[in-house]
Scaffold this active site. Structure first.
Site, mmCIF file in Angstrom:
data_model
loop_
_atom_site.group_PDB
_atom_site.id
_atom_site.type_symbol
_atom_site.label_atom_id
_atom_site.label_comp_id
_atom_site.label_asym_id
_atom_site.label_seq_id
_atom_site.Cartn_x
_atom_site.Cartn_y
_atom_site.Cartn_z
ATOM 1 N N GLU A 113 8.433 52.155 55.608
ATOM 2 C CA GLU A 113 8.256 50.743 55.917
ATOM 3 C C GLU A 113 7.056 50.146 55.177
ATOM 4 O OE1 GLU A 113 10.194 48.561 57.719
ATOM 5 O OE2 GLU A 113 8.737 47.149 56.955
ATOM 6 N N THR B 103 14.092 45.208 54.896
ATOM 7 C CA THR B 103 14.493 46.601 55.126
ATOM 8 C C THR B 103 15.988 46.803 54.896
ATOM 9 O OG1 THR B 103 12.832 46.804 56.853
ATOM 10 C CG2 THR B 103 14.519 48.482 56.798
ATOM 11 N N HIS C 269 4.553 48.322 59.928
ATOM 12 C CA HIS C 269 5.259 47.038 59.843
ATOM 13 C C HIS C 269 4.302 45.950 60.288
ATOM 14 C CE1 HIS C 269 8.146 43.846 60.618
ATOM 15 N NE2 HIS C 269 9.073 44.555 60.010
ATOM 16 N N ASP D 122 10.190 50.486 51.207
ATOM 17 C CA ASP D 122 11.378 49.631 51.302
ATOM 18 C C ASP D 122 11.179 48.262 50.651
ATOM 19 O OD1 ASP D 122 9.754 48.663 53.380
ATOM 20 O OD2 ASP D 122 11.365 48.563 54.857
ATOM 21 N N HIS D 123 9.972 47.697 50.780
ATOM 22 C CA HIS D 123 9.692 46.358 50.228
ATOM 23 C C HIS D 123 8.198 46.142 50.344
ATOM 24 C CE1 HIS D 123 9.320 45.166 54.423
ATOM 25 N NE2 HIS D 123 10.497 45.756 54.637
HETATM 26 C C1 GP9 Z 1 13.709 47.031 61.983
HETATM 27 C C2 GP9 Z 1 13.010 47.399 60.756
HETATM 28 C C3 GP9 Z 1 12.194 46.262 60.192
HETATM 29 O O1 GP9 Z 1 14.667 47.893 62.455
HETATM 30 O O2 GP9 Z 1 13.843 48.020 59.883
HETATM 31 O O3 GP9 Z 1 12.846 45.391 59.353
HETATM 32 P P1 GP9 Z 1 12.039 44.434 58.356
HETATM 33 O O4 GP9 Z 1 11.419 43.336 59.189
HETATM 34 O O5 GP9 Z 1 10.997 45.258 57.671
HETATM 35 O O6 GP9 Z 1 13.037 43.920 57.389
HETATM 36 MN MN MN Z 2 10.899 46.924 56.331
#
Ligand code: GP9
Ligand code: MN
Length: 634
Positions: A254, A298, A413, A472-473
């Site tokens: 994350e 994500t 996150h 992921d980003h």
């Molecule tokens: C939630 C998690 C977060 O299940 O994958 O998503 P994001 O806000 O990072 O796109």
């Molecule tokens: Mn994410």
């Protein structure tokens, strides 16, 4: 006794209040919406009103009291049925109805006989407001002079309802920025804009995509297929099938960006464990790898890796095209004997994962229900990453091998908060609390990966697995440019810097291989599908994919971002400026033009495939277009 005089529009007021209150009570008694603060409670309380005022207000346009009342009863009945249908659906699926689901009868397969178990006599209470309204109409004496409704009154009424809508959307926006554009979760939508508005929004989104789907006949695929075939990178024979039969453990990290790797923050090492992997004998470390996600964050990252296609330019493809036909990495692995699963401790409906994972042919989703989550072991969005790693490896030991597990971490996150006991390094000292805390949660994430490795070794799974990890980003958006500039020791963050900051780390760790190296070519998430399938000895030459095997000699250093920016080993294109990568100087658009053209083509092809649901016209086994598609061709 002086008889009570009912105000003029009592019936309308009663209809509004009855349905409003009933809806709020239903929210609290029939759905498990987790409400975290007073603001969310307030939004939940007012959100039914913004729709109800409009719907019932239309009655003011009818001339006679009789027609008006009939209209009110009809609307209240329809709304009650809609809400009740959601309650029934929720009892069974723990989710809200979507327009798409209504037309996918196969979804109701499981429901069958159980409808009887789901409904009960007391459910009549869900229609209380309709009953109250009917009684009110029957017993409240008719008021003279009501018709026709004065135009000023109507105007005032609709101004008030508009104000309610804006108040609702405004509050929702502060609670959940970009709620509608990102459209991530049905529960969040219902919590913020209410059930009724949610259905309107859902109908809008779904009808837009079904129109595009209906218009497609597959003939579009001919051109896309030619492009994909012509641009395939030949497999590297030395690498093909080199790690055949191993378990694949993919860890989507994350919000992890590359700038923290092998870097310090006020003298503190931020990612000691990942740093040790950057020059490890068993790890391929890609130090110029980029995320290619859009608003789907994500979920986009998952989408890109599974399909080797881009997400969409607007909204989240997970949400808008969850029912499409796909040919995912998971599906291919499944066909080759793998048990495929996703491990992520969140509600299964978040990002519409429960629906799209079926389209992805993923065997099992270990969602929050599969984990032991308590107040002690959770923070921020839920289960902390360290217990997540421990519990996930426990689950893996029970799995049939070989397996493909995609693990999605959560602690790092936004807003990047930690429990005191998990803080390992101090905060940074910029003007951005977000960036300051980011280093601490990244440090925690790094620790959790170490735990994952230890647990895998202990369970005996380690030696026969490949562990792939990537960010992921981005975690730090451009809103924190000032703080980032301070951290990076720059005067300011330019468009050029921002593009390069989209780099996320990629590690392909193959225990015992001794094959480790650092790979410096620019590459992106879209390349992972062919790379990993090839390492495991699975062909992809017939697949509709836009990425290329990272180990292929023909892999090109050209990474397209979803918004049209791109990076190569020598160029950076951002903010409509073509930069020399090394000097950061504007070198004139000509150098970038051929790449700009190609990136537009690739993004367009990807969108066409998704919007037209074109893979339903494609036979992935033979690489042939199916009949329907050919009918359109001469
Ligand atoms: C939630 C998690 C977060 O299940 O994958 O998503 P994001 O806000 O990072 O796109
Ligand atoms: Mn994410």
């Amino acid at each position: 006794m002086k008889s009570f005089k009912w105000p003029k529009h009592s019936i309308l007021a009663i209809a509004i209040i009855a349905t409003w209150l009933k809806t709020v009570i239903v929210y609290h008694t029939s759905f498990e919406l987790d409400i975290e603060n007073a603001m969310q409670e307030l939004i939940l309380f007012i959100n039914p009103l913004s729709f109800i005022l409009f719907a019932y207000g239309i009655s003011l346009f009818f001339k006679t009291t009789k027609v008006r009342n009939r209209f009110l009863i009809t609307v209240s009945m329809i709304l009650a049925i809609v809400l009740y249908a959601n309650v029934g659906f929720y009892r069974f699926y723990n989710d809200f109805i979507t327009f798409a689901v209504l037309f996918q009868t196969s979804n109701f397969g499981d429901l069958g006989n159980s409808v009887v178990d789901i409904i009960s006599f007391t459910d009549i209470l869900y229609f209380t407001d309709v009953i109250v309204l009917i009684l009110a109409i029957k017993f409240i004496p008719k008021v003279e002079g009501l018709s026709p409704v004065r135009i000023e009154l109507r105007r005032a009424y609709f101004i008030l309802s508009m104000a309610m809508v804006f108040l609702n959307l405004g509050l929702a926006e502060t609670e959940r920025p970009e709620l509608l554009t990102r459209a991530f979760d049905r529960e969040l939508l219902v919590k913020n804009i209410g059930t009724y508005n949610y259905h309107l929004y859902d109908i809008y989104v779904q009808s837009k995509s079904s129109a595009q789907r209906a218009l497609a006949d597959g003939s579009e695929l001919v051109e896309v297929d030619n492009y994909v075939q012509a641009n395939q990178a030949a497999v590297n024979e030395e690498m093909f099938g080199k790690y055949k039969g191993r378990n694949l453990i993919l860890v989507q990290l994350e919000s992890l960006q590359s700038f923290v790797i092998n870097n310090e923050m006020n003298g503190e090492v931020v990612t000691p464990f990942l740093n040790s992997l950057t020059n490890n004998k068993d790890t391929y470390y890609f130090n110029d790898f980029y995320h290619q996600t859009g608003l789907g964050k994500t979920s986009d990252s998952e989408f890109i890796v599974e399909n080797s296609l881009f997400g969409l330019g607007r909204g989240a493809v997970f949400f808008t095209h969850g029912g499409n036909t796909y040919n995912t990495m998971a599906e291919k692995l499944g066909e080759n004997g793998y048990f495929t699963n996703v491990m992520h401790s969140n509600n299964s409906s978040f990002w519409n994962r429960n629906e799209i994972y079926e389209s992805f042919n993923i065997n099992r989703f270990y969602d929050v229900e599969s984990y032991d989550v308590t107040d002690e072991n959770s923070v921020n969005w839920g289960l902390k990453d360290i217990p997540f790693m421990e519990q996930s490896v426990d689950l893996m030991t029970e799995m049939q091998q070989p397996f493909y597990s995609k693990m999605i971490t959560l602690t790092n996150h936004y807003p990047f908060t930690l429990e005191e006991e998990d803080i390992m390094i101090p905060e940074y000292n910029s003007n951005s609390g977000t960036l300051n805390r980011y280093f601490q949660t990244v440090r925690y994430l790094d620790e959790s990966i170490k735990v994952l490795f230890d647990e895998l070794k202990e369970s005996g799974l380690y030696d026969n697995s490949i562990i792939v990890m990537y960010g992921d980003h981005y975690g730090i958006s451009e809103n924190h440019n000032k703080a980032m500039a301070m951290y990076l020791g720059k005067e300011e963050i330019t468009a050029y810097d921002s593009a390069l900051l989209q780099s996320v780390p990629l590690f392909i760790h193959v225990p015992g291989s001794g094959d480790g190296e650092v790979i410096e070519d620019a590459s992106g998430q879209i390349d992972l599908r062919p790379t990993l399938l090839h390492l495991l000895g699975i062909e992809t030459s017939n697949d509709m994919q836009l990425g290329a095997d990272l180990f292929s000699k023909e892999h090109e250093d050209f990474v397209i971002f979803r918004d049209g920016r791109f990076v190569t080993n020598d160029l950076v294109y951002a903010g409509e400026v073509c930069y020399d990568r090394e000097s950061g100087e504007d070198i004139g658009i000509e150098a970038c033009q051929p790449y700009i053209d190609r990136s537009l083509v690739e993004l367009e092809y990807s969108d066409e495939i998704i919007n037209g649901d074109l893979l339903r016209f494609y036979d992935e086994e033979t690489g042939n277009l199916l009949h329907d598609a050919l009918d359109g061709e001469e």
